[in-house]
Design a protein around this motif. Structure first.
Motif, PDB file in Angstrom:
ATOM      1  N   GLY A  47       0.823  -1.206   0.000  1.00 44.43           N
ATOM      2  CA  GLY A  47       0.000   0.000   0.000  1.00 44.43           C
ATOM      3  C   GLY A  47       0.861   1.262   0.000  1.00 44.43           C
ATOM      4  O   GLY A  47       1.966   1.253   0.533  1.00 44.43           O
ATOM      5  N   TYR A  48       0.325   2.324  -0.622  1.00 41.66           N
ATOM      6  CA  TYR A  48       1.019   3.611  -0.566  1.00 41.66           C
ATOM      7  C   TYR A  48       0.645   4.254   0.745  1.00 41.66           C
ATOM      8  O   TYR A  48      -0.543   4.404   1.057  1.00 41.66           O
ATOM      9  N   ILE A  49       1.650   4.635   1.505  1.00 41.04           N
ATOM     10  CA  ILE A  49       1.430   5.036   2.893  1.00 41.04           C
ATOM     11  C   ILE A  49       0.324   6.097   3.056  1.00 41.04           C
ATOM     12  O   ILE A  49       0.349   7.138   2.423  1.00 41.04           O
TER      13      ILE A  49
ATOM     14  N   GLU B  82       0.287   1.592  -8.265  1.00 40.25           N
ATOM     15  CA  GLU B  82      -0.695   2.563  -8.793  1.00 40.25           C
ATOM     16  C   GLU B  82      -0.190   3.993  -8.604  1.00 40.25           C
ATOM     17  O   GLU B  82      -0.323   4.841  -9.486  1.00 40.25           O
ATOM     18  N   HIS B  83       0.400   4.248  -7.448  1.00 40.04           N
ATOM     19  CA  HIS B  83       0.941   5.577  -7.162  1.00 40.04           C
ATOM     20  C   HIS B  83       2.033   5.941  -8.171  1.00 40.04           C
ATOM     21  O   HIS B  83       2.048   7.049  -8.720  1.00 40.04           O
ATOM     22  N   ALA B  84       2.920   5.009  -8.446  1.00 43.89           N
ATOM     23  CA  ALA B  84       4.024   5.249  -9.389  1.00 43.89           C
ATOM     24  C   ALA B  84       3.478   5.519 -10.796  1.00 43.89           C
ATOM     25  O   ALA B  84       3.917   6.450 -11.488  1.00 43.89           O
TER      26      ALA B  84
ATOM     27  N   TRP C 186       3.440  16.268  -8.572  1.00 44.15           N
ATOM     28  CA  TRP C 186       2.836  15.063  -9.171  1.00 44.15           C
ATOM     29  C   TRP C 186       2.770  13.949  -8.136  1.00 44.15           C
ATOM     30  O   TRP C 186       1.794  13.209  -8.071  1.00 44.15           O
ATOM     31  N   ASP C 187       3.820  13.833  -7.326  1.00 48.76           N
ATOM     32  CA  ASP C 187       3.850  12.830  -6.258  1.00 48.76           C
ATOM     33  C   ASP C 187       2.631  13.022  -5.351  1.00 48.76           C
ATOM     34  O   ASP C 187       1.911  12.069  -5.027  1.00 48.76           O
ATOM     35  N   ASP C 188       2.378  14.259  -4.957  1.00 54.04           N
ATOM     36  CA  ASP C 188       1.237  14.546  -4.067  1.00 54.04           C
ATOM     37  C   ASP C 188      -0.104  14.271  -4.743  1.00 54.04           C
ATOM     38  O   ASP C 188      -1.060  13.846  -4.101  1.00 54.04           O
TER      39      ASP C 188
HETATM   40 FE   LIG Z   1       5.556   9.144  -3.803  1.00 50.98          FE
END
Ligand SMILES: [Fe+2]
Length: 190
Positions: A24-26, A34-36, A183-185
C-alpha cells in the motif's frame, strides 16, 4: 555501474515495480505501483521530458521492496557492497531507511548502480527535498498534505529555513524537482 544487460536491468526494475502492487502507498487507499503509474501519467500528460517521466515512475523505488530484496539486488545482482545495509531500520513513518539513508537516497543509489542518467537519479533523490521546500514557502501546500505526509515531514527534517529555500531556488533542476513533488502529491486518487 552494473554489469547487467539492458534487458536484465529493465527486468530488475520491473520486478521492483510489480512488487509495489502488493504494497500500500502510505496513508492512501492505493498500491505503490498505482501511485508510481499515476505520477508517471501526470508527468507524461504535462509533456515532461523522458527522464522526468522516468523519475516520476521510479521516484519511490526505494520503498517498493524489503531491505532483504534490496540487499539481494544490490549485492548479489549488481555485485557491489558499498551500501552498508547493517543499519537498516524502519522509521516511525513506515518508510525504509538504511542508516541515515532515506528511501529517496536508497532509490537514487539503486538507479545509479543500474546506469540511469544522473538527471533521473537526482530527481528521484530530491522528491523529499521538494516537499521540504514547498512546505516552507506555501502554507496552503502544507495544510493540504495528508496526515501521513505531515507526519513523515517531521522525520524528513521539516520545512526548509528561509536560507535553505533560497539556496534550493538556485538549483538548475529546481523547477523539475518542485513539479515532481506536486505530481507525487497528486498521484493518490483511487
Ligand atoms: Fe511518492
Amino acid at each position: 555501474m552494473t554489469t547487467l544487460t539492458p534487458e536484465a536491468t529493465v527486468d530488475s526494475v520491473f520486478q521492483l515495480l510489480e512488487a509495489g502492487s502488493k504494497q500500500g502507498y502510505i496513508g492512501e487507499n492505493i498500491s505503490q505501483l498505482e501511485h508510481a503509474l499515476q505520477a508517471a501519467l501526470l508527468a507524461a500528460t504535462a509533456r515532461a521530458d523522458e527522464e522526468t517521466i522516468l523519475a516520476a515512475l521510479l521516484h519511490d523505488i526505494g520503498q517498493f521492496c524489503s531491505a532483504k530484496e534490496l540487499q539481494r539486488m544490490l549485492v548479489e545482482d549488481l555485485g557491489q557492497d558499498e551500501i552498508d545495509l547493517q543499519g537498516l531500520k524502519r522509521s516511525k513513518d513506515g518508510s525504509t531507511n538504511v542508516g541515515v539513508m532515506g528511501h529517496e537516497k536508497l532509490g537514487a543509489e539503486y538507479l545509479r548502480k543500474l546506469g540511469f542518467s544522473e538527471k533521473v537519479c537526482e530527481l528521484v533523490e530530491s522528491h523529499v527535498v521538494g516537499k521540504r521546500y514547498l512546505t516552507a514557502v506555501d502554507e496552503k501546500y502544507y495544510e493540504a498534505l495528508s496526515s501521513a505526509s505531515k507526519l513523515s515531514l517531521k522525520f524528513q527534517g521539516g520545512p526548509f529555513s528561509k536560507e535553505e529555500a533560497q539556496r534550493f531556488e538556485t538549483d538548475p533542476l529546481f523547477a523539475q524537482k518542485v513539479q515532481l513533488r506536486k505530481w507525487d502529491d497528486a498521484a493518490e486518487a483511487r
